[in-house]
Design an enzyme around this catalytic site. Structure first.
Site, PDB file in Angstrom:
ATOM      1  N   CYS A   1      41.537  25.390  68.362  1.00 17.92           N
ATOM      2  CA  CYS A   1      42.440  26.536  68.467  1.00 17.92           C
ATOM      3  C   CYS A   1      43.557  26.394  67.437  1.00 17.92           C
ATOM      4  O   CYS A   1      43.617  25.408  66.693  1.00 17.92           O
ATOM      5  CB  CYS A   1      43.020  26.655  69.873  1.00 17.92           C
ATOM      6  SG  CYS A   1      44.145  25.316  70.312  1.00 17.92           S
TER       7      CYS A   1
ATOM      8  N   CYS B   1      45.565  23.262  67.331  1.00 15.29           N
ATOM      9  CA  CYS B   1      44.928  22.145  66.623  1.00 15.29           C
ATOM     10  C   CYS B   1      45.209  22.223  65.129  1.00 15.29           C
ATOM     11  O   CYS B   1      45.583  21.227  64.500  1.00 15.29           O
ATOM     12  CB  CYS B   1      43.419  22.165  66.852  1.00 15.29           C
ATOM     13  SG  CYS B   1      42.899  21.861  68.543  1.00 15.29           S
TER      14      CYS B   1
ATOM     15  N   ASP C   1      46.514  51.119  31.680  1.00 19.55           N
ATOM     16  CA  ASP C   1      46.457  51.114  30.226  1.00 19.55           C
ATOM     17  C   ASP C   1      45.254  51.989  29.859  1.00 19.55           C
ATOM     18  O   ASP C   1      44.363  52.207  30.689  1.00 19.55           O
ATOM     19  CB  ASP C   1      46.267  49.689  29.712  1.00 19.55           C
ATOM     20  CG  ASP C   1      46.029  49.659  28.223  1.00 19.55           C
ATOM     21  OD1 ASP C   1      46.812  50.282  27.495  1.00 19.55           O
ATOM     22  OD2 ASP C   1      45.044  49.035  27.800  1.00 19.55           O
TER      23      ASP C   1
ATOM     24  N   ASP D   1      43.773  45.231  30.301  1.00 18.24           N
ATOM     25  CA  ASP D   1      42.765  44.253  29.894  1.00 18.24           C
ATOM     26  C   ASP D   1      43.115  43.505  28.617  1.00 18.24           C
ATOM     27  O   ASP D   1      42.325  42.705  28.136  1.00 18.24           O
ATOM     28  CB  ASP D   1      41.399  44.934  29.713  1.00 18.24           C
ATOM     29  CG  ASP D   1      41.365  45.858  28.506  1.00 18.24           C
ATOM     30  OD1 ASP D   1      42.456  46.245  28.031  1.00 18.24           O
ATOM     31  OD2 ASP D   1      40.261  46.185  28.042  1.00 18.24           O
TER      32      ASP D   1
ATOM     33  N   ASP E   1      49.061  43.861  27.545  1.00 16.31           N
ATOM     34  CA  ASP E   1      49.334  44.293  28.919  1.00 16.31           C
ATOM     35  C   ASP E   1      49.932  43.167  29.773  1.00 16.31           C
ATOM     36  O   ASP E   1      50.384  43.417  30.895  1.00 16.31           O
ATOM     37  CB  ASP E   1      48.039  44.772  29.599  1.00 16.31           C
ATOM     38  CG  ASP E   1      47.431  45.965  28.889  1.00 16.31           C
ATOM     39  OD1 ASP E   1      48.202  46.861  28.508  1.00 16.31           O
ATOM     40  OD2 ASP E   1      46.200  45.991  28.719  1.00 16.31           O
TER      41      ASP E   1
END
Length: 742
Positions: free
Chosen positions: A26, A29, A435, A634, A638
């Site tokens: 649980c 633990c 972009d 990309d 950027d």
């Protein structure tokens, strides 16, 4: 990424290690293990994930595994290192088998108690008493309590010795109370105790808890199926061509950059690399989410883990092991699944005090019922019900199971989420900035129109222009070559070729000097002669073709080039609009070009001629106004905006700088995945909130009912098991998510 441990005379570089943790039941633990590991000298940070049964540690170099495993073992748990080359995501097979055997034995021993209970319910109709002999009840219950239930005592002992309390403490206390009271009555009354015992309560609780944990474990494993599928596709060996031309099988972990790897039909690509020889169709679905196999030819890139469908390839390895795309994907997904969001840290604090509070409530319940005159047996049974109903398992599983499932399905769709903070922040986005080049556009120019300016055949004009471009590597040259290829035009030899940087090219074809370029080329080589204007609706880059003679320059044609809109760009913008975000297009291209693309895509706002600094300023201005901004790009230009945005999304076809800066990477250059990334984040956060609701509602309803005597222990155990199972099953519904689904 390297971090450092602060507070020492000299900051020490650290490394990340991942361990499998066995024995947790649980959230108490996992919190206990996390606390123990965080206190080990040399550990800078520790995160323990209950759903994955995994500990992720940031440690100083040189910290031995024994120094970490020892304190964990003393607390009753087991810590096993996970190595990159032998990752074992499943639970220990031997332990799984023992758990199944224990569950089957418990079910068999509990069936007589269930039949006895059924006979008692039907006694009025059948007249059959149905009670087992007292000694038989005691014997079956003892085997269950001491044999099968020994695991709960061991776990409870370790937890209490360590100063904490977990689910097993509640189970051990509840079942022991019912068993001990029944044993006392059996010893005192003998055969007369028939019908007065509560052995069935302890037996059914132990069995239901085992069944619940078994179902829960299977469901948790299903939630992490995506990461296991990625792990399963990693090749173990590779066929390498040596310097003398022979071939040998080599373990993948021993591959080096520059090795030539042979890949035959049915083989998995062993490393990221470049095709040297051969052709094949490669299935990259599990890595990029793209279902259609990709054709690969010499100079094309291939990804480790992808499947060779039908061809032969020789591949030069470029990135191997953990440095490959697949290795980075696995690392990112594991990182996102292992982390804790802010809401889970709050739940951990609640769980830390939950068990002691429940034990106190059980004592109060027992005392109140005993003092009310209801009798010792009623007081005991109600207290046992309180202990059993209040298991905190569901609380501990609510968040990690949803994260494991959400991050997993996102990865299968080609969406890599770097960390849990990105998942949380994507839930609240209000603006998305694209972009232009390579995101909403193809990233390569195409010839949109050819306008003859002289009495010449259009095909002949294209042939001349393309012939001039044969020696150029400019993107515009590729556009001309594609058009000539599509029209099956035979190119001419060019003499005296010259490329003029940022202006164009020139050369002699069949004895005539031709120039191809922008206005600045003709200003330099045809002074006083201006290219004729041809009306257009803006957004094009114009390139003119002219013949140069002693009399001057005669313009022959104008070519309009444009970076074409992606076929799925409009769909991507529509998907984002349905999510309620505002879409902007920001690019370094000319205003007219950006406005044209913006109109075609249907974005809300455009900004052209934007430098990297200006892109970052636009993001900052929106953020300062309270907006939650996502930047999609990309390129290197950027990177500042990606870093400044609330969430940065990099297209997988872009530069490494963009992908390292962004919080989310799209493995396919498909802008519709931007909406998918936001959508899966929102659905995952929604599942976390739903799970927490279900985890709390069981206790909010069940605890008062148990305290007031309306729940028998067996039904309380069933509710406790149902709470954990419902939480995991709710998280599993995320597995049906796909980009574009609602």
């Amino acid at each position: 990424m390297s971090t450092s441990i602060q507070g020492t005379p000299n900051d020490v570089d650290t490394e990340t290690r991942v361990f499998q943790v066995e024995g947790m039941t649980c959230s108490a633990c996992s919190a206990r293990v996390e606390k123990i590991l965080a206190q080990v000298p040399g550990v800078a940070a520790a995160h323990v994930n209950l759903a994955l049964e995994r500990a992720t540690l940031t440690v100083a170099p040189g910290v031995e595994e024994g120094a970490l495993a020892g304190p964990v073992a003393a607390a009753g748990y087991r810590l096993n290192a996970i190595q990159d080359d032998r990752h074992e995501p499943e639970k220990n097979p031997g332990q799984s088998r023992r758990d199944r055997i224990a569950m089957v034995v418990a079910i068999c021993l509990t069936i007589p108690f269930l039949l006895q209970m059924l006979a008692g319910l039907l006694r009025g109709w059948t007249g059959f008493d149905g009670h087992m002999p007292v000694y038989a009840e005691a014997m079956l219950a003892t085997v269950l309590q001491i044999g099968v239930g020994a695991r709960y005592y061991r776990s409870a002992f370790h937890a209490l010795r360590g100063g904490s309390a977990n689910m097993d403490v509640l189970v051990a206390l509840g079942t022991t109370a019912a068993y001990a009271y029944s044993g006392y009555l059996a010893f005192r009354l003998g055969a007369a105790a028939a019908g007065l015992l509560y052995f069935e309560a302890s037996a059914i609780i132990i069995t239901l808890v085992l069944i619940g944990k078994h179902i829960e474990t299977r469901a948790r494993r299903s939630a992490s199926r995506a990461i296991r599928e990625l792990l399963a596709i990693r090749p173990v060996t590779a066929r390498v061509r040596t310097a003398d031309g022979t071939e040998r099988d080599t373990p993948v972990h021993a591959l080096k950059a520059g090795d030539v790897v042979i890949c035959r039909p049915g083989d998995r690509v062993a490393a990221d690399g470049v095709v040297l020889r051969g052709e094949a169709e490669i299935d990259e679905a599990l890595i990029t989410g793209e279902s259609v196999p990709a054709s690969k030819h010499p100079t094309d890139n291939v990804i480790a883990g992808s499947m060779n469908v039908n061809g032969f390839l020789e591949i030069e390895a470029r990135a191997v092991g953990s440095d490959s795309t697949l290795g980075r994907v696995i690392r990112l997904v594991e990182s996102a699944q292992a982390a804790k969001p802010a809401i889970q840290r709050m739940v951990d604090r609640v769980s830390a005090v939950f068990v002691p509070v429940v034990v106190g409530l059980a004592v109060i319940t027992f005392t109140a019922w005993a003092l009310s005159g209801a009798g010792l047996d009623s007081a005991l049974i109600n207290a046992v019900s309180v202990l059993v109903i209040a298991c905190p398992c569901a609380l501990g599983l609510a968040t990690p199971t949803a994260i494991v499932a959400g991050a997993g399905v996102a990865a299968r769709a080609g969406i890599l989420i770097r960390d849990i903070e990105s998942l949380e922040q994507s839930n609240d986005l209000t603006h998305v900035i694209f972009d232009k080049t390579g995101t909403l556009t193809e990233g390569r120019p195409v010839i949109a129109a050819v306008t003859p300016l002289a009495e010449r055949d259009e095909g002949d004009l294209i042939r001349i222009a393309t012939s001039l471009q044969q020696g150029s590597e400019h993107p515009f040259a590729a556009a001309f070559l594609r058009m000539a290829t599509e029209r099956y035009l035979a190119l001419s030899d060019v003499r005296g070729f010259r490329s003029v940087v940022a202006k164009g090219v020139q050369g002699d074809i069949d004895g005539t000097r031709y120039l191809l370029g922008n206005r600045r080329l003709f200003e330099a080589y045809c002074p006083g002669i201006t290219p004729p204007d041809v009306p257009d609706d803006g957004g094009f880059t114009a390139v003119w073709l002219a013949a140069r003679t002693d009399a001057g320059c005669a313009f022959l044609a104008r070519f309009d080039l444009i970076d074409a809109l992606r076929s799925d760009a409009v769909e991507a913008v529509d998907g984002l609009r349905k999510l309620g975000v505002r879409i902007l297009l920001v690019s370094g291209d000319a205003e007219t070009v950006v406005e044209r693309i913006g109109r075609q895509a249907g974005v809300d706002e455009t900004h052209g001629a934007a430098t990297p600094v200006e892109k970052e300023r636009i993001v900052s201005r929106l953020a300062e106004g309270g907006a939650k901004v996502c930047m999609v790009g990309d390129g290197i230009n950027d990177a500042p905006a990606l870093a400044r945005a609330t969430v940065g999304i990099a297209m997988g076809s872009g530069t490494d700088v963009a992908m390292e800066t962004a919080a989310i990477t799209l493995m396919r250059p498909n802008p519709t995945l931007v909406a998918g990334a936001i959508d899966v984040s929102r659905k995952t956060i929604r599942k976390i909130k739903q799970n927490l609701f279900w985890a709390f509602i069981y206790n909010v309803i069940g605890l008062p009912l148990a305290t007031l005597g309306f729940l028998v222990p067996a039904f309380a155990a069933a509710m406790m098991a149902a709470s954990s199972i419902s939480v995991v099953l709710n998280a599993l519904t995320l597995r049906s998510w796909r980009p574009g689904t609602r």
